[in-house]
Scaffold this motif. Structure first.
Motif, PDB file in Angstrom:
ATOM      1  N   LYS A 245      20.139  58.132  44.925  1.00 22.41           N
ATOM      2  CA  LYS A 245      20.665  58.661  45.855  1.00 22.41           C
ATOM      3  C   LYS A 245      21.214  60.086  45.729  1.00 22.41           C
ATOM      4  O   LYS A 245      21.637  61.308  46.355  1.00 22.41           O
ATOM      5  CB  LYS A 245      21.341  57.675  46.995  1.00 22.41           C
ATOM      6  CG  LYS A 245      22.013  58.695  48.040  1.00 22.41           C
ATOM      7  CD  LYS A 245      22.517  57.097  49.411  1.00 22.41           C
ATOM      8  CE  LYS A 245      22.386  57.744  50.395  1.00 22.41           C
ATOM      9  NZ  LYS A 245      22.809  57.348  51.841  1.00 22.41           N
ATOM     10  N   ILE A 246      22.120  60.145  44.501  1.00 22.60           N
ATOM     11  CA  ILE A 246      22.996  61.315  43.795  1.00 22.60           C
ATOM     12  C   ILE A 246      22.734  62.627  43.272  1.00 22.60           C
ATOM     13  O   ILE A 246      22.618  63.173  42.437  1.00 22.60           O
ATOM     14  CB  ILE A 246      24.349  61.076  43.508  1.00 22.60           C
ATOM     15  CG1 ILE A 246      24.540  60.699  41.782  1.00 22.60           C
ATOM     16  CG2 ILE A 246      24.985  60.287  44.288  1.00 22.60           C
ATOM     17  CD1 ILE A 246      25.066  60.532  41.392  1.00 22.60           C
ATOM     18  N   GLY A 247      21.389  62.229  42.744  1.00 21.64           N
ATOM     19  CA  GLY A 247      20.001  63.056  42.459  1.00 21.64           C
ATOM     20  C   GLY A 247      19.482  62.807  40.915  1.00 21.64           C
ATOM     21  O   GLY A 247      19.279  63.924  40.438  1.00 21.64           O
ATOM     22  N   CYS A 248      20.459  61.779  40.614  1.00 18.34           N
ATOM     23  CA  CYS A 248      20.054  61.073  38.754  1.00 18.34           C
ATOM     24  C   CYS A 248      17.708  61.297  38.942  1.00 18.34           C
ATOM     25  O   CYS A 248      17.716  60.854  40.078  1.00 18.34           O
ATOM     26  CB  CYS A 248      20.492  59.801  38.279  1.00 18.34           C
ATOM     27  SG  CYS A 248      22.168  59.965  38.477  1.00 18.34           S
ATOM     28  N   SER A 249      17.626  61.519  37.610  1.00 19.51           N
ATOM     29  CA  SER A 249      16.703  61.856  37.618  1.00 19.51           C
ATOM     30  C   SER A 249      15.754  60.885  37.325  1.00 19.51           C
ATOM     31  O   SER A 249      14.437  60.676  38.123  1.00 19.51           O
ATOM     32  CB  SER A 249      15.953  63.220  36.067  1.00 19.51           C
ATOM     33  OG  SER A 249      16.485  64.024  36.653  1.00 19.51           O
ATOM     34  N   THR A 250      16.260  59.632  36.671  1.00 18.74           N
ATOM     35  CA  THR A 250      15.701  59.153  35.680  1.00 18.74           C
ATOM     36  C   THR A 250      16.971  57.340  35.824  1.00 18.74           C
ATOM     37  O   THR A 250      18.007  57.686  35.662  1.00 18.74           O
ATOM     38  CB  THR A 250      15.087  58.537  34.719  1.00 18.74           C
ATOM     39  OG1 THR A 250      13.902  60.171  34.244  1.00 18.74           O
ATOM     40  CG2 THR A 250      14.769  57.472  34.362  1.00 18.74           C
ATOM     41  N   VAL A 251      16.398  56.160  36.805  1.00 16.08           N
ATOM     42  CA  VAL A 251      17.613  55.068  36.819  1.00 16.08           C
ATOM     43  C   VAL A 251      16.680  53.861  36.085  1.00 16.08           C
ATOM     44  O   VAL A 251      15.535  53.319  36.919  1.00 16.08           O
ATOM     45  CB  VAL A 251      17.968  55.679  38.721  1.00 16.08           C
ATOM     46  CG1 VAL A 251      18.571  54.012  38.940  1.00 16.08           C
ATOM     47  CG2 VAL A 251      18.551  56.956  38.771  1.00 16.08           C
ATOM     48  N   TYR A 252      17.566  53.288  36.304  1.00 18.85           N
ATOM     49  CA  TYR A 252      17.059  51.971  35.516  1.00 18.85           C
ATOM     50  C   TYR A 252      18.122  51.220  36.099  1.00 18.85           C
ATOM     51  O   TYR A 252      20.389  51.088  36.209  1.00 18.85           O
ATOM     52  CB  TYR A 252      17.017  51.461  34.058  1.00 18.85           C
ATOM     53  CG  TYR A 252      16.251  52.482  32.756  1.00 18.85           C
ATOM     54  CD1 TYR A 252      15.049  51.629  33.191  1.00 18.85           C
ATOM     55  CD2 TYR A 252      16.559  53.790  32.781  1.00 18.85           C
ATOM     56  CE1 TYR A 252      14.048  52.934  32.274  1.00 18.85           C
ATOM     57  CE2 TYR A 252      15.344  54.272  32.300  1.00 18.85           C
ATOM     58  CZ  TYR A 252      14.295  53.684  31.724  1.00 18.85           C
ATOM     59  OH  TYR A 252      13.321  54.935  30.880  1.00 18.85           O
ATOM     60  N   GLY A 253      18.013  49.746  36.248  1.00 19.00           N
ATOM     61  CA  GLY A 253      18.698  48.473  37.010  1.00 19.00           C
ATOM     62  C   GLY A 253      18.482  47.748  36.092  1.00 19.00           C
ATOM     63  O   GLY A 253      17.163  47.057  35.835  1.00 19.00           O
ATOM     64  N   VAL A 254      19.235  47.037  35.461  1.00 20.05           N
ATOM     65  CA  VAL A 254      19.443  45.375  34.838  1.00 20.05           C
ATOM     66  C   VAL A 254      20.468  44.421  35.164  1.00 20.05           C
ATOM     67  O   VAL A 254      21.437  44.475  35.861  1.00 20.05           O
ATOM     68  CB  VAL A 254      19.048  45.995  33.395  1.00 20.05           C
ATOM     69  CG1 VAL A 254      19.411  44.993  32.150  1.00 20.05           C
ATOM     70  CG2 VAL A 254      19.076  47.207  32.807  1.00 20.05           C
ATOM     71  N   ASP A 255      19.407  43.085  34.936  1.00 18.98           N
ATOM     72  CA  ASP A 255      20.349  42.293  35.635  1.00 18.98           C
ATOM     73  C   ASP A 255      19.747  41.110  34.555  1.00 18.98           C
ATOM     74  O   ASP A 255      18.622  41.120  34.654  1.00 18.98           O
ATOM     75  CB  ASP A 255      19.988  41.713  37.067  1.00 18.98           C
ATOM     76  CG  ASP A 255      21.863  41.092  36.695  1.00 18.98           C
ATOM     77  OD1 ASP A 255      21.750  39.977  36.535  1.00 18.98           O
ATOM     78  OD2 ASP A 255      22.832  41.679  37.613  1.00 18.98           O
ATOM     79  N   PHE A 256      20.754  40.149  34.217  1.00 17.44           N
ATOM     80  CA  PHE A 256      19.867  38.779  33.140  1.00 17.44           C
ATOM     81  C   PHE A 256      20.286  37.602  34.241  1.00 17.44           C
ATOM     82  O   PHE A 256      18.582  37.231  34.249  1.00 17.44           O
ATOM     83  CB  PHE A 256      21.293  38.341  32.419  1.00 17.44           C
ATOM     84  CG  PHE A 256      22.639  37.972  33.047  1.00 17.44           C
ATOM     85  CD1 PHE A 256      23.389  38.297  33.859  1.00 17.44           C
ATOM     86  CD2 PHE A 256      22.597  36.452  32.736  1.00 17.44           C
ATOM     87  CE1 PHE A 256      25.055  37.677  33.878  1.00 17.44           C
ATOM     88  CE2 PHE A 256      23.237  35.644  33.901  1.00 17.44           C
ATOM     89  CZ  PHE A 256      24.800  35.895  34.802  1.00 17.44           C
ATOM     90  N   ASN A 257      20.315  38.136  35.272  1.00 14.66           N
ATOM     91  CA  ASN A 257      20.096  37.059  36.420  1.00 14.66           C
ATOM     92  C   ASN A 257      18.101  37.455  37.014  1.00 14.66           C
ATOM     93  O   ASN A 257      18.323  37.778  37.873  1.00 14.66           O
ATOM     94  CB  ASN A 257      20.876  36.461  37.753  1.00 14.66           C
ATOM     95  CG  ASN A 257      20.799  36.280  38.909  1.00 14.66           C
ATOM     96  OD1 ASN A 257      19.873  35.933  39.591  1.00 14.66           O
ATOM     97  ND2 ASN A 257      21.321  36.134  40.006  1.00 14.66           N
ATOM     98  N   ARG A 258      17.487  36.876  37.617  1.00 11.00           N
ATOM     99  CA  ARG A 258      15.741  36.798  37.672  1.00 11.00           C
ATOM    100  C   ARG A 258      16.334  36.883  39.128  1.00 11.00           C
ATOM    101  O   ARG A 258      15.632  38.157  40.021  1.00 11.00           O
ATOM    102  CB  ARG A 258      14.980  35.790  37.176  1.00 11.00           C
ATOM    103  CG  ARG A 258      14.571  35.460  35.663  1.00 11.00           C
ATOM    104  CD  ARG A 258      13.270  34.469  35.378  1.00 11.00           C
ATOM    105  NE  ARG A 258      13.641  34.601  34.435  1.00 11.00           N
ATOM    106  CZ  ARG A 258      13.029  35.322  33.429  1.00 11.00           C
ATOM    107  NH1 ARG A 258      12.296  36.565  33.686  1.00 11.00           N
ATOM    108  NH2 ARG A 258      13.053  35.409  31.280  1.00 11.00           N
TER     109      ARG A 258
END
Length: 218
Positions: free
Chosen positions: A80-93
Protein backbone atom coordinates in the motif's frame (compact mmCIF):
# COMPACT_ATOMS: atom_id res chain seq x y z
CA UNK A 1 -12.62 -4.62 41.18
CA UNK A 2 -9.33 -3.66 39.51
CA UNK A 3 -8.38 -5.24 36.23
CA UNK A 4 -5.90 -8.10 36.34
CA UNK A 5 -2.34 -6.73 35.93
CA UNK A 6 -0.69 -7.14 32.55
CA UNK A 7 1.09 -10.47 32.37
CA UNK A 8 1.78 -13.18 29.84
CA UNK A 9 -1.00 -15.23 31.43
CA UNK A 10 -3.50 -12.42 30.98
CA UNK A 11 -2.45 -11.93 27.37
CA UNK A 12 -3.03 -15.62 26.69
CA UNK A 13 -6.52 -15.37 28.18
CA UNK A 14 -7.30 -12.39 25.96
CA UNK A 15 -5.89 -14.20 22.93
CA UNK A 16 -8.13 -17.22 23.59
CA UNK A 17 -11.20 -15.03 22.99
CA UNK A 18 -9.99 -14.42 19.44
CA UNK A 19 -9.41 -18.14 18.94
CA UNK A 20 -13.02 -18.84 19.83
CA UNK A 21 -14.27 -16.24 17.31
CA UNK A 22 -12.29 -17.51 14.33
CA UNK A 23 -12.96 -17.37 11.48
CA UNK A 24 -14.10 -13.75 11.30
CA UNK A 25 -13.58 -10.67 9.14
CA UNK A 26 -12.08 -7.31 10.05
CA UNK A 27 -11.04 -4.15 8.21
CA UNK A 28 -7.76 -2.43 9.04
CA UNK A 29 -6.43 0.62 7.20
CA UNK A 30 -8.86 0.03 4.38
CA UNK A 31 -7.74 -3.60 4.01
CA UNK A 32 -10.38 -6.34 4.26
CA UNK A 33 -9.01 -9.33 6.19
CA UNK A 34 -10.30 -12.76 7.02
CA UNK A 35 -8.78 -14.07 10.24
CA UNK A 36 -8.96 -17.81 9.67
CA UNK A 37 -8.74 -20.61 12.21
CA UNK A 38 -5.24 -21.03 13.67
CA UNK A 39 -4.06 -17.66 12.33
CA UNK A 40 -2.75 -15.03 14.71
CA UNK A 41 -5.28 -12.17 14.79
CA UNK A 42 -3.92 -8.99 13.26
CA UNK A 43 -6.45 -6.95 15.26
CA UNK A 44 -5.26 -8.26 18.64
CA UNK A 45 -3.63 -5.94 21.16
CA UNK A 46 -1.72 -2.74 20.55
CA UNK A 47 1.09 -4.08 18.39
CA UNK A 48 -0.69 -4.37 15.04
CA UNK A 49 -2.28 -0.91 15.13
CA UNK A 50 0.94 0.66 16.44
CA UNK A 51 3.06 -1.00 13.75
CA UNK A 52 0.43 -0.34 11.08
CA UNK A 53 0.44 3.40 11.79
CA UNK A 54 4.24 3.38 11.72
CA UNK A 55 4.44 1.51 8.43
CA UNK A 56 2.04 3.89 6.70
CA UNK A 57 4.50 6.71 7.44
CA UNK A 58 7.51 4.94 5.88
CA UNK A 59 8.99 5.51 2.46
CA UNK A 60 8.55 2.70 -0.06
CA UNK A 61 11.44 0.44 -1.04
CA UNK A 62 12.10 -1.85 -3.96
CA UNK A 63 11.84 -5.30 -2.38
CA UNK A 64 10.23 -5.89 1.02
CA UNK A 65 9.35 -8.91 3.15
CA UNK A 66 6.73 -9.50 5.81
CA UNK A 67 8.27 -12.29 7.89
CA UNK A 68 5.71 -14.22 10.00
CA UNK A 69 2.99 -12.66 7.84
CA UNK A 70 -0.07 -14.25 9.48
CA UNK A 71 -3.15 -12.88 7.73
CA UNK A 72 -0.93 -10.81 5.42
CA UNK A 73 -1.80 -7.44 7.00
CA UNK A 74 1.74 -6.03 7.08
CA UNK A 75 2.50 -7.36 3.60
CA UNK A 76 -0.55 -5.49 2.33
CA UNK A 77 0.66 -2.32 4.06
CA UNK A 78 4.09 -2.66 2.43
CA UNK A 79 2.38 -2.81 -0.95
CA UNK A 80 0.00 0.00 0.00
CA UNK A 81 2.86 2.43 0.71
CA UNK A 82 4.31 1.66 -2.70
CA UNK A 83 6.94 -1.07 -2.30
CA UNK A 84 7.53 -2.55 -5.75
CA UNK A 85 7.90 -6.23 -4.82
CA UNK A 86 6.50 -7.73 -1.62
CA UNK A 87 6.83 -11.21 -0.14
CA UNK A 88 4.96 -12.65 2.84
CA UNK A 89 6.42 -15.66 4.67
CA UNK A 90 5.02 -17.85 7.43
CA UNK A 91 5.79 -21.34 8.73
CA UNK A 92 2.08 -21.80 9.53
CA UNK A 93 0.38 -23.28 6.45
CA UNK A 94 -2.99 -22.02 7.67
CA UNK A 95 -1.60 -18.48 7.76
CA UNK A 96 -0.22 -18.71 4.23
CA UNK A 97 -3.55 -19.99 2.93
CA UNK A 98 -5.34 -17.20 4.81
CA UNK A 99 -3.02 -14.52 3.39
CA UNK A 100 -3.57 -15.80 -0.14
CA UNK A 101 -7.32 -15.70 0.39
CA UNK A 102 -7.02 -12.14 1.71
CA UNK A 103 -5.11 -11.14 -1.41
CA UNK A 104 -8.23 -12.10 -3.32
CA UNK A 105 -10.21 -9.72 -1.09
CA UNK A 106 -7.78 -6.89 -1.89
CA UNK A 107 -6.98 -7.25 -5.61
CA UNK A 108 -5.72 -3.67 -5.90
CA UNK A 109 -2.72 -4.68 -3.75
CA UNK A 110 -1.72 -7.63 -5.95
CA UNK A 111 0.69 -9.09 -6.73
CA UNK A 112 2.17 -10.29 -3.43
CA UNK A 113 3.87 -13.67 -3.19
CA UNK A 114 2.98 -15.56 -0.01
CA UNK A 115 5.36 -18.42 0.79
CA UNK A 116 5.21 -21.27 3.29
CA UNK A 117 8.69 -21.36 4.82
CA UNK A 118 10.51 -21.82 8.11
CA UNK A 119 12.16 -18.41 8.10
CA UNK A 120 14.26 -18.23 4.89
CA UNK A 121 14.36 -21.98 4.13
CA UNK A 122 12.09 -21.71 1.06
CA UNK A 123 12.48 -18.03 0.25
CA UNK A 124 13.90 -17.39 -3.25
CA UNK A 125 17.44 -15.90 -3.43
CA UNK A 126 16.36 -12.26 -3.39
CA UNK A 127 18.02 -9.19 -1.89
CA UNK A 128 15.69 -7.28 0.40
CA UNK A 129 15.55 -3.58 1.18
CA UNK A 130 13.19 -3.88 4.15
CA UNK A 131 11.83 -6.58 6.44
CA UNK A 132 8.97 -6.38 8.92
CA UNK A 133 9.22 -9.21 11.44
CA UNK A 134 6.45 -9.35 14.03
CA UNK A 135 7.96 -12.37 15.74
CA UNK A 136 6.30 -14.44 18.48
CA UNK A 137 7.90 -12.66 21.37
CA UNK A 138 6.42 -14.07 24.52
CA UNK A 139 6.32 -17.58 25.97
CA UNK A 140 3.18 -19.53 25.22
CA UNK A 141 1.70 -22.99 25.05
CA UNK A 142 1.88 -23.44 21.29
CA UNK A 143 -1.30 -21.58 20.30
CA UNK A 144 -0.82 -19.84 16.94
CA UNK A 145 2.73 -21.15 16.85
CA UNK A 146 3.83 -19.17 19.90
CA UNK A 147 6.43 -21.15 21.78
CA UNK A 148 7.87 -21.56 25.24
CA UNK A 149 11.20 -19.78 24.62
CA UNK A 150 9.57 -16.44 23.80
CA UNK A 151 10.93 -16.44 20.29
CA UNK A 152 14.62 -16.52 21.25
CA UNK A 153 15.45 -19.55 19.09
CA UNK A 154 13.55 -18.04 16.15
CA UNK A 155 15.36 -14.72 16.48
CA UNK A 156 18.76 -16.36 16.74
CA UNK A 157 18.11 -18.31 13.53
CA UNK A 158 16.72 -15.20 11.85
CA UNK A 159 19.82 -13.13 12.63
CA UNK A 160 22.09 -15.95 11.42
CA UNK A 161 20.21 -16.32 8.13
CA UNK A 162 19.20 -12.78 7.22
CA UNK A 163 22.59 -11.37 6.10
CA UNK A 164 22.41 -13.48 2.91
CA UNK A 165 19.06 -11.88 1.99
CA UNK A 166 19.56 -8.14 2.59
CA UNK A 167 21.10 -5.33 0.60
CA UNK A 168 23.54 -2.90 2.19
CA UNK A 169 21.51 -0.42 4.19
CA UNK A 170 18.47 -2.66 4.45
CA UNK A 171 16.11 -1.84 7.30
CA UNK A 172 14.69 -4.53 9.56
CA UNK A 173 11.76 -3.57 11.79
CA UNK A 174 10.86 -5.69 14.79
CA UNK A 175 8.20 -4.72 17.37
CA UNK A 176 8.63 -5.59 21.02
CA UNK A 177 6.80 -5.03 24.32
CA UNK A 178 8.61 -4.20 27.53
CA UNK A 179 6.46 -6.37 29.82
CA UNK A 180 7.76 -9.54 28.17
CA UNK A 181 11.20 -9.16 29.74
CA UNK A 182 14.77 -8.43 28.67
CA UNK A 183 15.68 -12.06 28.03
CA UNK A 184 13.50 -12.03 24.89
CA UNK A 185 14.55 -8.56 23.69
CA UNK A 186 15.62 -8.49 20.00
CA UNK A 187 18.03 -5.67 20.80
CA UNK A 188 20.09 -7.95 23.01
CA UNK A 189 19.82 -10.98 20.75
CA UNK A 190 20.64 -9.08 17.55
CA UNK A 191 23.75 -7.47 19.07
CA UNK A 192 25.29 -10.92 19.50
CA UNK A 193 25.06 -11.39 15.72
CA UNK A 194 26.52 -8.03 14.74
CA UNK A 195 23.33 -6.01 14.34
CA UNK A 196 22.78 -2.46 15.54
CA UNK A 197 19.41 -1.58 17.00
CA UNK A 198 17.68 1.73 17.64
CA UNK A 199 14.15 2.64 18.69
CA UNK A 200 12.27 3.90 15.63
CA UNK A 201 8.97 4.45 17.48
CA UNK A 202 7.50 3.88 20.92
CA UNK A 203 4.16 4.04 22.65
CA UNK A 204 3.08 3.40 26.24
CA UNK A 205 -0.02 1.94 27.83
CA UNK A 206 -0.87 0.00 30.99
CA UNK A 207 1.49 -2.78 29.87
CA UNK A 208 4.46 -0.41 29.76
CA UNK A 209 6.53 0.66 26.76
CA UNK A 210 6.13 -0.85 23.32
CA UNK A 211 8.84 -0.37 20.73
CA UNK A 212 9.51 -0.72 17.06
CA UNK A 213 13.19 -1.40 16.60
CA UNK A 214 15.03 -0.43 13.44
CA UNK A 215 17.82 -2.95 13.00
CA UNK A 216 20.73 -2.81 10.58
CA UNK A 217 23.81 -4.93 9.96
CA UNK A 218 26.93 -3.24 11.33
Amino acid sequence: MSKEPISIGRREKELSVYLERQPYFVEQDGIRLKIAKNVFPSDFGITSSFVGDFMLRQQPVGVALDMACGSGYFAFLLKKIGCSTVYGVDFNRDAVACAKENLGLNPALAPIEFIHSDLFADVPPVKLDAIMFNFNYYPSDGTYGLNADGGREILERFFRQVPAYINDGARIYIPYSQFVGEEHDPKRIGAAFGFACSVAASVANEAGEHYIYEITKT
